[in-house]
Motif scaffolding. Structure first.
Motif, PDB file in Angstrom:
ATOM      1  N   GLN A  14       0.858  -1.177   0.000  1.00  0.00           N
ATOM      2  CA  GLN A  14       0.000   0.000   0.000  1.00  0.00           C
ATOM      3  C   GLN A  14       0.895   1.228   0.000  1.00  0.00           C
ATOM      4  N   PHE A  15       0.542   2.206  -0.818  1.00  0.00           N
ATOM      5  CA  PHE A  15       1.449   3.343  -0.984  1.00  0.00           C
ATOM      6  C   PHE A  15       1.632   4.112   0.312  1.00  0.00           C
ATOM      7  N   THR A 298      -6.148  -4.021  -1.548  1.00  0.00           N
ATOM      8  CA  THR A 298      -5.491  -2.714  -1.555  1.00  0.00           C
ATOM      9  C   THR A 298      -5.771  -2.005  -2.879  1.00  0.00           C
ATOM     10  N   GLY A 299      -5.515  -0.705  -2.872  1.00  0.00           N
ATOM     11  CA  GLY A 299      -5.708   0.064  -4.089  1.00  0.00           C
ATOM     12  C   GLY A 299      -4.812  -0.394  -5.219  1.00  0.00           C
ATOM     13  N   GLN A 300      -3.612  -0.866  -4.879  1.00  0.00           N
ATOM     14  CA  GLN A 300      -2.699  -1.345  -5.916  1.00  0.00           C
ATOM     15  C   GLN A 300      -3.235  -2.609  -6.582  1.00  0.00           C
ATOM     16  N   GLU A 301      -3.853  -3.490  -5.810  1.00  0.00           N
ATOM     17  CA  GLU A 301      -4.420  -4.700  -6.394  1.00  0.00           C
ATOM     18  C   GLU A 301      -5.596  -4.374  -7.307  1.00  0.00           C
ATOM     19  N   VAL A 302      -6.431  -3.424  -6.898  1.00  0.00           N
ATOM     20  CA  VAL A 302      -7.564  -3.032  -7.741  1.00  0.00           C
ATOM     21  C   VAL A 302      -7.051  -2.362  -9.014  1.00  0.00           C
ATOM     22  N   THR A 303      -6.036  -1.511  -8.877  1.00  0.00           N
ATOM     23  CA  THR A 303      -5.470  -0.851 -10.054  1.00  0.00           C
ATOM     24  C   THR A 303      -4.867  -1.869 -11.014  1.00  0.00           C
TER      25      THR A 303
END
Length: 513
Positions: A14-15, A298-303
């Motif tokens: 996660q960023f 996480t947002g990275q996985e969705v992105t």
């Protein structure tokens, strides 16, 4: 194995860490044109459900605990705040928007995070009828939305289809919520389109627009100087001839040879104008954002799902569709490459300093061999504590590179001194590992215990530093334990290689017969 923990999602990336604040905000938007009273009633309904959730969570706390909600803030007519200083009910221009904020106890005084309260409030509210957008937030701050994709297309129709399809796909992903876009519908408007027969009268869309504008808004006729100020004088129709849609329909346009009704040369249709149009490189873009539950995704996985699966498939169905990512992902793609380059420069500087100090090209590599194992320890620390690998945690790994080498440096220096005193390389390595074991391990333990109070700290102010402390503490502890075996082994390999290169240990040549 540690890389597998990250790639397999056991340690999520996660960023930036989610730092909860004291405020839980519900921001709502109804359909354009909704009366202010209806918006206020909806805000009161959401606030009522929030108070019910408060009673539910208050029952989980000890009996002598203070009230869970310490203050309530409501703003009807705008969404321009998520925390004080705003109080009461304010009446602002956007009558279809409102925000409700509940201020909770400090995180140290309640046994649950604000995000649990936020999720329960969202579930209880559901999707009331008439709500166009409704999203909740409890983070102290963020660097952008966890998921934000910016799309553009050749036509507004294609753009609207793409937005609807992406939102539908995002809503199907578990852990994704508060999906919304910035295609805000503005105020009602009358669109004027020129008919083909208008060309017969010599009318163009520009000349027609100028006439309509002059009649209903006004055309500047002259400017009058009054003292230091300049007054502009406009000429337009009387008020009783420009205060209704019927007046527009009855308006007569001037053409060569006389006047004709506006409806004879133009089609009039009612619509909603966009409140804001964003453009990049001459193309209109629409941003689609969503929030995520960091426990499940996480947002990275969705992105990654958007970038690898959803958007390429949609681009094949809708030619001309282009997309890019913003929010946290844009900041991440901007920051991490710079951090990686600077880390490489730092490693080269460490190597250069060690090479100068030891007058060797190999011994600095032996000392720096513990750095990857320190990073492994940092990843294992995140796994043990159940926290995501964030940018502050990566900062801790970068700083760990300068700390973990201290033990190996002390051991190699002692080994060199023993060899200078006449001991054989193998004996010097054994004595160095034995005699330096206690001070090196004590240094690692004291370093870990020094940052351990910060690792277990629960206050809001410390949440930014917990990933840094986790990386340094567990990295030093694990890296030093591996280092006590790794450095003597590599030093022995170096000594054996040096002995072989100098001809020691080779079999004596047999005389020729």
């Amino acid at each position: 194995v540690s890389v597998g923990f990250v790639a397999g999602g056991y340690v999520k990336v996660q960023f930036f860490p989610v730092v909860e604040g004291r405020y839980v905000t519900a921001s709502l938007e109804l359909k354009p044109g909704t009366p202010l009273a209806q918006t206020e009633a909806m805000a009161e309904h959401i606030l009522k459900i929030g108070r019910e959730v408060e009673q539910e969570f208050q029952s989980r706390m000890p009996e002598d605990s203070p009230p869970l909600v310490t203050a309530i803030y409501a703003l009807v007519g705008s969404q321009d705040f998520a925390a004080p200083p705003f109080g009461g009910v304010s009446i602002l221009p956007d009558a279809n928007k409102a925000s409700v904020v509940l201020e909770l106890l400090d995180p140290e005084l309640r046994p649950f995070p604000a995000q649990d309260f936020q999720n329960r409030w969202r579930e209880s509210v559901g999707t009331p009828p008439g709500i166009r957008r409704l999203f909740f937030s409890s983070q102290l701050f963020n660097l952008g939305e966890p998921v934000q994709v910016e799309i553009s297309a050749d036509s507004d129709t294609t753009l609207a289809r793409a937005v609807a399809s992406i939102e539908e796909q995002l809503n199907l992903i578990a852990g994704v919520f508060d999906v919304r876009n910035d295609m805000d519908e503005g105020k009602r408007e009358i669109e004027v389109r020129l008919k083909p027969q208008a060309r017969v009268y010599g009318l163009t869309l520009d000349s027609l627009a100028q006439q309509v504008r002059a009649a209903f808004f006004g055309a500047e006729s002259l400017r009058v100087q009054r003292g230091r100020e300049e007054v502009r004088v406009y000429v337009r129709l009387p008020r009783d001839q420009r205060d209704s849609i019927a007046d527009l329909l009855d308006y007569r346009v001037q053409v060569p040879g006389g006047f004709i009704p506006l409806g004879a040369v133009a089609d009039l249709s009612e619509g909603l104008s966009p409140s804001m149009i964003k453009r990049r490189n001459g193309r209109r873009i629409v941003a689609i954002t969503s929030n995520v539950d960091n426990v499940s995704i996480t947002g990275q996985e969705v992105t990654a799902e958007l970038e690898n699966v959803i958007l390429p498939r949609l681009a094949q169905q809708l030619p001309g569709l282009k997309y890019d990512f913003g929010g946290e992902q844009r900041e991440q793609r901007r920051t991490l490459p710079v951090l990686g380059r600077n880390f490489i420069v730092a490693l080269f500087a460490i190597y250069a300093l060690l090479a100068i100090a030891f007058r060797s090209y190999v011994q600095p590599i032996i000392i720096m061999a513990a750095i990857p194992f320190g990073a492994i320890g940092a990843i294992l620390g995140h796994l043990i504590l159940g926290i995501n690998l964030t940018l502050p945690g990566i900062f801790g790994i970068v700083g760990l590179a300068g700390v973990i080498v201290n033990g190996a440096l002390v051991m190699i220096d002692f080994i060199n001194e023993e060899q200078a005193n006449g001991k054989s390389p193998r004996a010097a390595i054994v004595d160095g590992a034995k005699s330096r074991f206690r001070p090196i391990m004590l240094t690692a333990l004291t370093t870990f215990l020094g940052v351990f109070p910060l690792i277990i700290e629960r206050s809001t102010q410390a949440q930014f530093l917990v990933p840094v402390a986790c990386s340094i503490g567990f990295g030093v502890l694990f890296g030093t334990a591996v280092q006590m075996l790794l450095v003597p082994a590599l030093a022995t390999i170096q000594a054996d290689g040096l002995k072989a290169s100098l001809g020691f240990g080779r079999a004596a040549p047999q005389p020729a017969e």
